[in-house]
Design a protein around this motif. Sequence first.
Motif, mmCIF file in Angstrom:
data_model
loop_
_atom_site.group_PDB
_atom_site.id
_atom_site.type_symbol
_atom_site.label_atom_id
_atom_site.label_comp_id
_atom_site.label_asym_id
_atom_site.label_seq_id
_atom_site.Cartn_x
_atom_site.Cartn_y
_atom_site.Cartn_z
ATOM 1 N N VAL A 103 4.491 -11.731 4.106
ATOM 2 C CA VAL A 103 5.019 -10.557 5.442
ATOM 3 C C VAL A 103 5.697 -9.899 5.227
ATOM 4 C CG1 VAL A 103 5.461 -10.901 7.918
ATOM 5 C CG2 VAL A 103 4.623 -12.558 7.304
ATOM 6 N N GLY A 104 4.827 -8.987 4.744
ATOM 7 C CA GLY A 104 5.554 -6.827 4.901
ATOM 8 C C GLY A 104 6.077 -7.231 3.489
ATOM 9 N N ALA A 105 5.156 -6.835 2.164
ATOM 10 C CA ALA A 105 5.441 -7.482 0.780
ATOM 11 C C ALA A 105 6.059 -5.935 0.364
ATOM 12 C CB ALA A 105 5.043 -8.718 -0.158
ATOM 13 N N GLY A 106 4.877 -4.803 1.192
ATOM 14 C CA GLY A 106 5.234 -3.181 0.676
ATOM 15 C C GLY A 106 4.796 -3.490 -1.406
ATOM 16 N N ALA A 107 5.317 -3.295 -1.731
ATOM 17 C CA ALA A 107 4.871 -3.065 -3.319
ATOM 18 C C ALA A 107 4.911 -4.622 -3.680
ATOM 19 C CB ALA A 107 5.837 -2.387 -3.804
ATOM 20 N N GLY A 108 5.239 -5.744 -3.280
ATOM 21 C CA GLY A 108 5.004 -7.168 -3.758
ATOM 22 C C GLY A 108 6.309 -8.128 -3.295
ATOM 23 N N PHE A 109 7.469 -7.021 -3.066
ATOM 24 C CA PHE A 109 8.287 -8.600 -3.112
ATOM 25 C C PHE A 109 8.654 -9.745 -2.137
ATOM 26 C CE2 PHE A 109 9.389 -4.252 -5.383
ATOM 27 C CZ PHE A 109 9.131 -4.693 -6.508
ATOM 28 N N PRO A 110 9.054 -10.107 -2.027
ATOM 29 C CA PRO A 110 9.224 -10.721 -2.985
ATOM 30 C C PRO A 110 7.858 -12.049 -3.841
ATOM 31 C CG PRO A 110 9.704 -12.637 -1.518
ATOM 32 C CD PRO A 110 8.860 -10.877 -0.695
ATOM 33 N N ASN B 153 -2.205 0.085 4.475
ATOM 34 C CA ASN B 153 -4.167 -0.224 3.551
ATOM 35 C C ASN B 153 -3.267 0.808 2.566
ATOM 36 O OD1 ASN B 153 -6.359 -1.960 3.663
ATOM 37 N ND2 ASN B 153 -7.554 0.047 3.786
ATOM 38 N N LYS B 154 -2.986 1.367 2.590
ATOM 39 C CA LYS B 154 -2.573 1.948 0.874
ATOM 40 C C LYS B 154 -1.702 0.907 0.073
ATOM 41 C CE LYS B 154 -1.440 6.400 1.923
ATOM 42 N NZ LYS B 154 -0.633 8.096 1.520
ATOM 43 N N ARG B 155 -1.052 0.773 0.496
ATOM 44 C CA ARG B 155 -0.414 -0.015 -0.288
ATOM 45 C C ARG B 155 -0.901 -1.994 -0.951
ATOM 46 N NH1 ARG B 155 4.850 0.833 3.327
ATOM 47 N NH2 ARG B 155 4.232 -1.114 4.130
ATOM 48 N N ILE B 156 -2.437 -2.508 0.213
ATOM 49 C CA ILE B 156 -2.884 -2.963 -0.147
ATOM 50 C C ILE B 156 -3.332 -2.312 -1.493
ATOM 51 C CG2 ILE B 156 -4.683 -4.087 0.753
ATOM 52 C CD1 ILE B 156 -2.529 -5.552 1.679
ATOM 53 N N GLY B 157 -4.081 -1.663 -1.078
ATOM 54 C CA GLY B 157 -4.269 -1.271 -2.620
ATOM 55 C C GLY B 157 -4.311 -1.048 -3.603
ATOM 56 N N PHE B 158 -2.595 -0.489 -3.497
ATOM 57 C CA PHE B 158 -1.726 -0.755 -4.987
ATOM 58 C C PHE B 158 -2.024 -2.153 -5.228
ATOM 59 C CE2 PHE B 158 2.340 -2.276 -6.202
ATOM 60 C CZ PHE B 158 2.790 -2.100 -7.174
ATOM 61 N N LEU B 159 -1.830 -3.252 -4.574
ATOM 62 C CA LEU B 159 -1.750 -4.546 -4.662
ATOM 63 C C LEU B 159 -2.949 -5.055 -5.531
ATOM 64 C CD1 LEU B 159 0.786 -5.788 -1.475
ATOM 65 C CD2 LEU B 159 1.326 -5.859 -3.970
ATOM 66 N N GLU B 160 -4.066 -4.903 -5.132
ATOM 67 C CA GLU B 160 -5.415 -5.004 -5.421
ATOM 68 C C GLU B 160 -5.344 -4.844 -6.956
ATOM 69 O OE1 GLU B 160 -7.818 -5.625 -1.774
ATOM 70 O OE2 GLU B 160 -7.735 -3.857 -1.984
ATOM 71 N N HIS B 161 -4.444 -2.981 -7.269
ATOM 72 C CA HIS B 161 -4.980 -3.289 -8.323
ATOM 73 C C HIS B 161 -4.085 -3.564 -9.361
ATOM 74 C CE1 HIS B 161 -4.827 -0.095 -11.945
ATOM 75 N NE2 HIS B 161 -3.826 0.372 -11.422
ATOM 76 N N LEU B 162 -2.622 -3.757 -9.311
ATOM 77 C CA LEU B 162 -1.524 -4.558 -9.313
ATOM 78 C C LEU B 162 -1.902 -6.046 -10.278
ATOM 79 C CD1 LEU B 162 1.389 -4.624 -10.955
ATOM 80 C CD2 LEU B 162 1.680 -5.347 -7.896
#
Length: 238
Positions: free
Chosen positions: A76-83, A103-112
Amino acid sequence: MNTEQFTEMLAAKGIALSPQQLQQYDTYYSTLVEWNEKMNLTAITEKEDVYLKHFYDSISAAFYFDFNQPLKVCDVGAGAGFPSIPIKIAFPGLHITIVDSLNKRIGFLEHLAKKLELDNVRFIHDRAETFGQNKEYRESFDVVTARAVARLSVLSELCLPLAKTGGTFVAMKGASAKEELDAGKKAISVLGGTLVDSHTFTLPEEESERNILIIKKEKSTPKKYPRKPGTPNKTPIE
């Protein structure tokens, strides 16, 4: 913490990383720094700091909880994917769902996830309060985790409704954990949880206190929780 220290300190905890996994952490780091120039993902960008304060710190949950099984985990609320992403790299059998309100963070996570070639990961753009009322996800996860998102009374309302009965909420907290736990006992109980373990350790090098709280979901969460977005924070169950 350089890569060698990272590898050795995890090995000392029984977590052995393959060359492929170490490459994934390296790719994670470079992707994080690259995207951080376009959007605010983290204030921590030095490689040794990212390995210590993001990667090692995230994986520390696995020192006290067994992730060596194909669990369904919600972050919940992982931001840049942590933990959850560092944990997923170390324990590839996990099924990870991340919910984040930006949504921008979700875009980063999908790319990652594509760059890291991760399977069994999904990223959902939603507020934790509305996500917790979604019948598809409510009380469906073996493990729910969050790292320093909000104080424990608030966090419990966002996380415990997502854990199945018999599941676990793993809360990762800093030095204020004892005070938060005192204030959060009522919320944990009302939401169907029981604290079964609390572990305190010191983050290497930095020497700052960390706490991992293991909360068992013993009974179903009352339907009214989580309440409307913003309400848990404004009027926590205390």
